[in-house]
Write an enzyme that holds these catalytic residues in place. Structure first.
Site, short mmCIF file in Angstrom:
data_model
loop_
_atom_site.label_atom_id
_atom_site.label_comp_id
_atom_site.label_asym_id
_atom_site.label_seq_id
_atom_site.Cartn_x
_atom_site.Cartn_y
_atom_site.Cartn_z
N ARG A 76 0.83 -1.19 0.00
CA ARG A 76 0.00 0.00 0.00
C ARG A 76 0.87 1.24 0.00
NH1 ARG A 76 -3.02 -3.55 3.31
NH2 ARG A 76 -5.24 -3.60 2.78
N THR A 77 0.32 2.32 -0.56
CA THR A 77 0.98 3.62 -0.45
C THR A 77 0.61 4.19 0.91
OG1 THR A 77 0.77 3.97 -2.83
CG2 THR A 77 1.26 5.90 -1.49
N LEU A 78 1.52 4.03 1.87
CA LEU A 78 1.23 4.50 3.22
C LEU A 78 1.44 6.01 3.34
CD1 LEU A 78 2.92 1.62 5.27
CD2 LEU A 78 0.53 1.85 4.57
N TRP B 56 -3.67 8.21 -3.42
CA TRP B 56 -3.44 9.53 -2.81
C TRP B 56 -3.46 10.64 -3.87
CZ3 TRP B 56 -1.83 10.48 2.50
CH2 TRP B 56 -1.89 9.34 3.29
#
Length: 236
Positions: free
Chosen positions: A13-15, A120
């Site tokens: 995931r793009t944290l 995001w």
């Protein structure tokens, strides 16, 4: 049997957003849609890249602009490539219009938000089909709307008041470009993530046109820029 740590490592995931682009500003004009964005890419607080395209034609009738994480934007473009390809495979003489593409993007963003794996980005989608102009936006949690002018990021706070005052439905192409330049100049002065290399695109019934990037003319000789404390109590 795979351990719990193995199964967790398979999910990526793009944290946190790493390389990001700032505001996109778009408006309807007499013959179609105009959209503008700068070409900066910030690595954290460092302006690392200065030639990132954030405006992309989608299919025959749509134009997409994105702020936020660049790698997530690339993932969205991959989704849209698959969507357009699947639509073309029907070969039924019809093609997806901007409203359909915008609805698709709202579902994608909301679905990813519900999986706690958001993309995001804040997206601007504009286009023209059958003489009907369409302009809408959607953010990373799926909130979306349609309007005569939209903006993402800091532009939502600084550019849209200008657009509310000066936009009208009979804007010519030249007037629309001038208004977008004014908005982008205001953002350049006030947004530390903005650069003065910008790109403007238009889409009409004939299709999308991406104009070459250019540099905004700026003026930095204001006294407030030289000494922002002039006139302040206790300044010297």
């Amino acid at each position: 049997m795979a351990s719990n740590s193995d199964s967790v490592s398979d999910t990526q995931r793009t944290l946190y957003p790493y390389v990001t682009g700032t505001s996109v500003v778009a408006l309807k004009y007499k013959n179609g849609i105009l959209m503008a964005a700068d070409m900066g890419g910030s690595y954290g607080s460092t302006l690392r890249y200065k030639s990132i395209d954030r405006l992309k034609p989608i299919g025959k009738h749509s134009l997409l602009g994105a702020s936020g994480e660049i790698s997530d934007f690339q993932e969205i473009l991959r989704y849209l490539d698959e969507l357009i390809l699947y639509d073309n495979m029907w070969d039924d003489g019809n093609s997806l219009g901007p409203k359909e593409v915008h609805n698709y993007l709202t579902r994608v963003m909301y679905n990813r938000r519900n999986k706690f794996n958001p993309l995001w980005n804040a997206l601007v989608l504009g286009g023209v089909k059958n003489g009907q102009k369409y302009l809408g936006m959607v953010n990373m949690i799926g909130i979306n709307f349609e309007d005569n002018h939209v903006a993402t990021g800091l532009g939502n706070h600084l550019a849209r008041p200008i657009l509310r005052d000066e936009w009208h439905e009979n804007l010519t192409f030249e007037e629309g470009v001038k208004l977008l330049e004014k908005c982008m100049r205001v953002l350049l002065y006030r947004d530390r993530s903005a650069v003065n290399k910008i790109q403007i695109s238009k889409i009409t019934e004939e299709g999308a046109t991406l104009f070459p990037p250019f540099s905004l003319k700026t003026y930095w000789e204001f006294s407030a820029f030289k000494n922002p404390t002039v006139g302040a109590e206790g300044s010297w």
